[in-house]
Design an enzyme around this catalytic site. Structure first.
Site, mmCIF file in Angstrom:
data_model
loop_
_atom_site.group_PDB
_atom_site.id
_atom_site.type_symbol
_atom_site.label_atom_id
_atom_site.label_comp_id
_atom_site.label_asym_id
_atom_site.label_seq_id
_atom_site.Cartn_x
_atom_site.Cartn_y
_atom_site.Cartn_z
ATOM 1 N N HIS A 10 0.833 -1.222 0.000
ATOM 2 C CA HIS A 10 0.000 0.000 0.000
ATOM 3 C C HIS A 10 0.858 1.259 0.000
ATOM 4 O O HIS A 10 0.317 2.369 0.032
ATOM 5 C CB HIS A 10 -0.936 0.027 1.216
HETATM 6 ZN ZN LIG Z 1 -3.363 -7.511 3.353
#
Ligand SMILES: [Zn+2]
Length: 297
Positions: free
Chosen positions: A115
């Site tokens: 992320h």
């Molecule tokens: Zn994850």
């Protein structure tokens, strides 16, 4: 080779929801059967990080000057240890890639911080280890074309965004449709699964999409994010895979890559089961299977 470091365990305030103890327990578990293969990775340096991240962001992380909102988005409080851990973890995937290109397989007992975007971190991810490592292999002339096989239950949005429009890096993400990140990026290939998806449907889907991803990528190297969070007992996963199903998943990935002679670097990525031992079981099974397949023990 297996890359692990004590700095993977970041001291957190009491009650923090991230299961940091999994790294220490995994390291201990793997030491039980593969101690001789374990190495301490170098930390990734600024030059390496800059190939995947914005210079201002790297500086702000390193000096602890991210604003409160940006730090909150990462989800860890800032500390020198947070910086060290993030650099070591990127360095571990980088080292795993180098070793994979020399010997077929490399493993990072952390990593998979997918992320992390070019200029911001998110969801417990500070630097994007797969992106940093892929770029390093390209710059070092070890690999030109790279395939990222992201089977963490959450979409690899940071990786997708960093490599958006890059024909040499193919990103495959198989993830929960209803899960974080709620605004998805666009990977080269995205597969969205419904809540509750179990072993059979998962494996059928993966078995269909993986050859397509390999064909498209024609990779010199694969980086496999073997997330433990598609597990039925995961607090954040929303899918229903069993441990046996996850082992089949790993087998499928490793066999497909091996069949085409593609070296693989493996990172652990997410795992948030109620019982941390379940996470450790799943990751340790991935490591065991990979070592067996590559004839290392
Ligand atoms: Zn994850």
């Amino acid at each position: 080779m297996i890359y692990a470091h004590t700095s993977f365990v970041l001291p957190l305030p009491a009650g923090h929801r991230f299961p940091m103890s999994k790294y220490a327990r995994l390291r201990e578990r793997v030491s039980g059967f593969a101690a001789a293969l374990m190495h301490v990775p170098e930390a990734a340096g600024d030059a390496e990080l800059r190939r995947a991240h914005d210079e201002g962001y790297i500086d702000a992380v390193s000096r602890g000057t991210l604003d409160e909102r940006a730090q909150r988005r990462i989800g860890f409080p800032w500390s020198p240890a947070m910086v060290e851990r993030s650099r070591r973890s990127a360095g571990a995937t980088l080292a795993a890639c180098r070793h994979a290109l020399d010997a077929g397989l490399g493993i990072n007992l952390a990593g998979g911080t997918h992320h992390a975007h070019r200029a911001h971190g998110e969801g417990f991810c500070v630097f994007n280890d797969a992106a940093v490592a892929a770029r390093a292999m390209q710059v070092e002339g070890r690999a030109r074309r790279v395939l990222v096989v992201d089977l963490d239950v959450h979409q690899g949005d940071g990786t997708a965004a960093i490599f958006d429009g890059d024909a040499d890096v193919t990103t495959l993400s198989v993830h929960g449709r209803q899960n974080f990140p709620f605004r998805k990026a666009r990977s080269s290939i995205d597969v969205e699964l419904d809540d509750g998806t179990g072993d059979d449907a998962y494996l059928a889907t993966l078995g269909a999409v993986l050859p397509r991803a390999i064909d498209r990528a024609r990779p010199d190297l694969a980086i496999y994010l073997a997330g433990a969070d598609p597990y039925a007992g995961d607090r954040l996963g929303r899918l229903s895979l069993t441990k046996a199903g996850l082992a089949d998943r790993d087998r499928l990935v490793l066999e497909r890559l091996a069949a085409q002679g593609i070296p693989v670097a493996i990172a652990m990525a997410g795992g948030y089961a109620e019982d941390v031992d379940d996470v450790v079981d799943i990751h340790a099974a991935t490591v065991t299977l990979a070592l067996e397949r590559h004839g290392v023990s």
